[in-house]
Each structure stands twice: as C-alpha cells, then as structure tokens.
Design an enzyme around this catalytic site. Structure first.
Site, mmCIF file in Angstrom:
data_model
loop_
_atom_site.group_PDB
_atom_site.id
_atom_site.type_symbol
_atom_site.label_atom_id
_atom_site.label_comp_id
_atom_site.label_asym_id
_atom_site.label_seq_id
_atom_site.Cartn_x
_atom_site.Cartn_y
_atom_site.Cartn_z
ATOM 1 N N HIS A 54 -2.124 13.290 -19.731
ATOM 2 C CA HIS A 54 -1.397 14.338 -18.840
ATOM 3 C C HIS A 54 -0.948 13.923 -17.585
ATOM 4 O O HIS A 54 -1.641 13.267 -17.090
ATOM 5 C CB HIS A 54 -2.343 15.814 -18.859
ATOM 6 C CG HIS A 54 -2.810 16.027 -20.324
ATOM 7 N ND1 HIS A 54 -1.988 16.477 -21.209
ATOM 8 C CD2 HIS A 54 -3.948 16.163 -20.692
ATOM 9 C CE1 HIS A 54 -2.620 16.656 -22.305
ATOM 10 N NE2 HIS A 54 -3.830 16.694 -21.834
ATOM 11 N N GLU B 95 -8.291 18.247 -17.575
ATOM 12 C CA GLU B 95 -9.010 19.054 -18.458
ATOM 13 C C GLU B 95 -10.534 18.622 -18.470
ATOM 14 O O GLU B 95 -10.915 17.689 -17.697
ATOM 15 C CB GLU B 95 -8.552 19.101 -19.945
ATOM 16 C CG GLU B 95 -8.535 17.599 -20.493
ATOM 17 C CD GLU B 95 -7.654 17.716 -21.767
ATOM 18 O OE1 GLU B 95 -6.179 18.089 -21.679
ATOM 19 O OE2 GLU B 95 -8.092 17.480 -22.716
ATOM 20 N N HIS C 143 -6.972 10.034 -23.761
ATOM 21 C CA HIS C 143 -7.951 10.823 -24.499
ATOM 22 C C HIS C 143 -7.543 11.162 -25.723
ATOM 23 O O HIS C 143 -6.218 11.505 -25.904
ATOM 24 C CB HIS C 143 -8.660 11.864 -23.513
ATOM 25 C CG HIS C 143 -7.716 13.007 -23.074
ATOM 26 N ND1 HIS C 143 -6.747 12.801 -22.207
ATOM 27 C CD2 HIS C 143 -7.435 14.157 -23.719
ATOM 28 C CE1 HIS C 143 -6.009 13.841 -22.300
ATOM 29 N NE2 HIS C 143 -6.165 14.834 -23.145
ATOM 30 N N ARG D 176 2.318 12.064 -25.736
ATOM 31 C CA ARG D 176 1.454 11.500 -26.822
ATOM 32 C C ARG D 176 1.826 10.103 -26.704
ATOM 33 O O ARG D 176 2.993 9.494 -26.817
ATOM 34 C CB ARG D 176 2.140 12.086 -28.095
ATOM 35 C CG ARG D 176 1.114 12.168 -29.257
ATOM 36 C CD ARG D 176 1.613 12.948 -30.268
ATOM 37 N NE ARG D 176 1.430 14.661 -29.974
ATOM 38 C CZ ARG D 176 2.715 15.139 -30.211
ATOM 39 N NH1 ARG D 176 4.112 14.887 -30.733
ATOM 40 N NH2 ARG D 176 2.774 16.462 -30.112
HETATM 41 ZN ZN ZN Z 1 -5.562 16.857 -23.514
#
Ligand code: ZN
Length: 306
Positions: free
Chosen positions: A96, A114, A171, A191
């Site tokens: 991200h 996150e 991740h 992605r």
């Molecule tokens: Zn994520």
C-alpha cells in the site's frame, strides 16, 4: 453521553464462508463472507449504530454530523478501518502507498498503514511479509524473472502474534488465518502477484509499477515484528501516529478512565460494560471525555485509538 454500539458491514468474497458469522454471532444472508468491517466509515462498506439516539446512522454520518463525539479538533475522514478477515485461501501479495503518494497519485486522503492481530490460525500457518531485495532495481529484477520464492519472506505465525505493516511493506495473509486488522481508512491496494490465479476465466489486474514506486527497500523487520509491552493483563502492541492498539485480559473486572474517543472490540469471552451485556463480537465507541467505564466478566478486549 452513551456508549455507541456498532453493527458490522459483512463483505462477500468468492473465497468467503460462514466462519465469521459463527465465531462472532453476526447475521448475514450470505455464505460467502470473507470480512466483517467492524468499525468502518468507508463508503465501500459502512458499519451502523444499533443503539441510543443515533441508532440507524452509519459511522460516516455520525462522524460527519456529530464530530463532538470524537473531538472537534479531528479533521478529514474518519481515521480508522477495523476488520475481521477469515482467509480461506491465500490472499494476493500486495503493498500500500503512504499518505503522500495516495494524495498525489490517487487523489485520496489516506495511504494505508495496517496491522494484524492473529486471532486464530491452522497449525504450521505462515504469512508473507517483507522481501529480500537490497534496492528497487533488485526488487524489479526478481519480479521480471518471476523469482517469487527468492523475493518474498515467509514468516511462521501462531495465535496471538501481532504485526505492524507500515505503508510500503509487501504482505499477504495466507490460507487458514483469522485476523483482526486495524488500518487507516483507505482502500488503495497495489497487487504485486496473485499466484497466476483465474477469476471468471481472467487474471486479476496487477499494479507492478505502482508497487515498485511505493515499496520500502530494503525491508525493515524491526518496524514490522514488534515486541509488545506486557504489563500484567495489559498488552500494548503499538502506539504511533497512525494508531494505538492495546489488549486487556479482563478477569476480575476493570475500570478505565477515557479522555480521547476509543474503539473497543470484544475478541473473546463475555461480560458487561457499565451494566450493559457484551460478548465476543461486540464493538463499541467510547465517546470523547466519557470518563470512567466499568467492565465485568471474563473477556479479551482490544482498545484501539487513532
Ligand atoms: Zn494490505
């Protein structure tokens, strides 16, 4: 002032199931639920108030129209998004952007940091976290050559583990893992690799260039595999500019004094808060300047703040 209880948004995904409904007592007509968005003011899935004078409002409406509950000084969009995720399959490998990149390139207010708390996982489970490239050139070379095994780091996990995942960290959650995810209120995901899987006969879109733009090189394990601070029944996982997350293991009752607004998620057990019954699956907001709450019962609580 009253505590504000929330109903989650239940998110359907192709690989979803019914575990979240069963574990946490949530209602859904779907048997393809992969995520429950417990505390969400994100348009892609809103949680709703289920009690008191704000009953029926979405968390976004509550934030927009009643900022005093959270603090008039807080600006912009609601800062957090908290989810249960039941990974029945390997999730795509992703990264991200940070706030600056999100604002400039995506015209979005937030990037996405996150964190994961492992609620449960199969025996010998693992996650993909971080990478082995020394710099972006090497990172790109591994991708061009499809040397995923060499590029990606695999980490064994067990119940109760915690991972902080700053923007720029590669991740992926893998099959058989149930997590509590706390993140910035953002849905921007790049992605990197999707195991060459097909969905309705097609591969899902990848975002290689943007992934290389935002990835942190080299990977810094010390920012991700954080050692929690244990003070008896209180476990502090993280406290940074994006969020703070603390677990309380309640056995003999607990009184906590609140000044800032807080989110409390009951992840185990049952009991009460100020004589209102709560149990595993309950999520509520403690408004700003609420003062003292009295907790009874045997429970594990996650206290989350931005
Ligand atoms: Zn994520």
């Amino acid at each position: 002032m009253e505590l504000i209880f929330l109903k989650p948004y239940m998110k359907e995904v192709v690989w979803g199931g019914t575990r979240i409904q069963k574990e946490y007592g949530y209602m859904s007509n779907s048997d393809h639920i992969g995520e429950a968005w417990l505390v969400s003011a994100n348009e892609n899935g809103l949680s709703k108030v289920i009690n008191g004078k704000y009953k029926g409002l979405s968390l976004k409406e509550l934030w927009d129209k009643h900022r005093e509950i959270f603090g008039e000084e807080l600006k912009g969009v609601f800062p957090l998004l908290i989810k249960y995720i039941d990974a029945k399959d390997n999730l795509s490998i992703q990264v991200h952007p940070n706030d600056d990149y999100a604002r400039v390139v995506e015209q979005q207010p937030n990037g996405k940091a996150e964190s994961w708390y492992i609620l449960d996982c199969d025996k010998d489970s693992d996650i993909l976290i971080g990478h082995n490239a020394k710099n972006k050139e090497e990172f790109k070379k591994y991708i061009d050559n499809k040397e995923w095994d060499k590029l990606l780091r695999i980490k064994k996990i067990k119940k109760g583990d915690f991972f902080n995942i700053p923007a720029g960290t590669v991740h992926a959650i893998r099959k058989g893992t149930l997590i509590l995810e706390t993140q910035q209120n953002s849905d921007i995901t790049y992605r990197l690799y999707d195991y060459d899987r097909l969905q309705n006969g097609k591969k899902r879109e990848l975002h290689i260039k943007k992934s290389i733009d935002v990835v942190t090189c080299p990977y810094d394990k010390s920012k991700v595999e954080i050692k929690p601070i244990v003070k008896g029944d209180k476990i502090e996982y993280i406290n940074n500019e994006k969020f703070s997350i603390t677990k309380y293991i309640v056995k003999n009752g607990l009184n906590i004094e609140f000044e800032k607004f807080y989110i409390i998620c009951v992840i185990e057990g049952k009991g009460s808060v100020n004589d209102i019954e709560i149990a595993k699956g309950t999520n509520f907001i403690v408004p700003k300047s609420f003062g003292r709450i009295k907790i009874k019962g045997e429970m594990e609580l996650m206290l989350i703040h931005n």
